[in-house]
Design an enzyme around this catalytic site. Sequence first.
Site, PDB file in Angstrom:
ATOM      1  N   CYS A   1      -0.989   3.649  -6.260  1.00  0.00           N
ATOM      2  CA  CYS A   1      -1.891   2.955  -5.350  1.00  0.00           C
ATOM      3  C   CYS A   1      -2.055   1.552  -5.907  1.00  0.00           C
ATOM      4  O   CYS A   1      -2.328   1.393  -7.101  1.00  0.00           O
ATOM      5  CB  CYS A   1      -3.245   3.660  -5.250  1.00  0.00           C
ATOM      6  SG  CYS A   1      -4.493   2.746  -4.303  1.00  0.00           S
TER       7      CYS A   1
ATOM      8  N   CYS B   1       0.869  -1.184   0.000  1.00  0.00           N
ATOM      9  CA  CYS B   1       0.000   0.000   0.000  1.00  0.00           C
ATOM     10  C   CYS B   1       0.899   1.224   0.000  1.00  0.00           C
ATOM     11  O   CYS B   1       1.734   1.380   0.902  1.00  0.00           O
ATOM     12  CB  CYS B   1      -0.898  -0.019   1.236  1.00  0.00           C
ATOM     13  SG  CYS B   1      -1.843   1.497   1.522  1.00  0.00           S
TER      14      CYS B   1
END
Length: 265
Positions: A192, A75
């Site tokens: 992302c 992440c």
Amino acid sequence: MAHTPTILVLDSGLGGLTVLREIVKVLPGARYVYVADDVFFPYGHHSEDEIIARVVPLVGELIAVHAPDIAVIACNTMSVSVLGPLRAAYSIPFVGTVPAIKPACAASKTKRVSVLGTRATVQREYTQALIRDHAQACTVTLVGAASLASLAEDALRGKTVSDADILSEIAPCFVSAADGGDLRTDAVVLACTHYPLLLDRLQRLAPWPVAWIDPAPAIARRVVDLLGPVDNGGRELPPELIFTSGRSHALTDALAPFFGGRVPA
């Protein structure tokens, strides 16, 4: 008996599966524990201090239960906030996921690069430092997408996600030349891990072709560098998929390809 290393992969939700998929390709014999911290999703809505306060103890609990040989923070928002505190707190190696600004700028021919991430990721000092250190002669446009990660999760779950909603999130990435010439954006960093879940639609909706830069293969190579080759004696251990909310994962068949075809327990 051969040792089967345990690889912990942590994300805010299901986006980190795009990283897991690349690691499984190169280390199919490892044992995988994938943790989706859906209680705190989406991470892009939280401050850096809130993320640190959440993730450091959570990782400690996961290390105590699963004894991983390595942890992958799949992440960007989490990584640019908490990699330092995690490495200070725990002795296992950590591999983070940070915006691939250096390779994007190196590859760009027009020297116009956009970074598409959560609002938190594009605002972090870590990201600003990457630009200062690696942008070279590139003009870098930072685009904080408010809802794209959630749209990616919805799409994976089979919900209807409109082209218009996706296009509104990615449109600011495409910067035309002021004089109408060719010096327009030619590379977009997928900052992302959720966004590659929508890659086919991103490519189709783009107003012109660009290179979409996904760091997942490089992350997988880094894991191999740290772990070395895996020899588990031919055993195949079922992967685990854990939601911090405790909810069940009803998409077992849809998720199996990310685990190398194995159905997560």
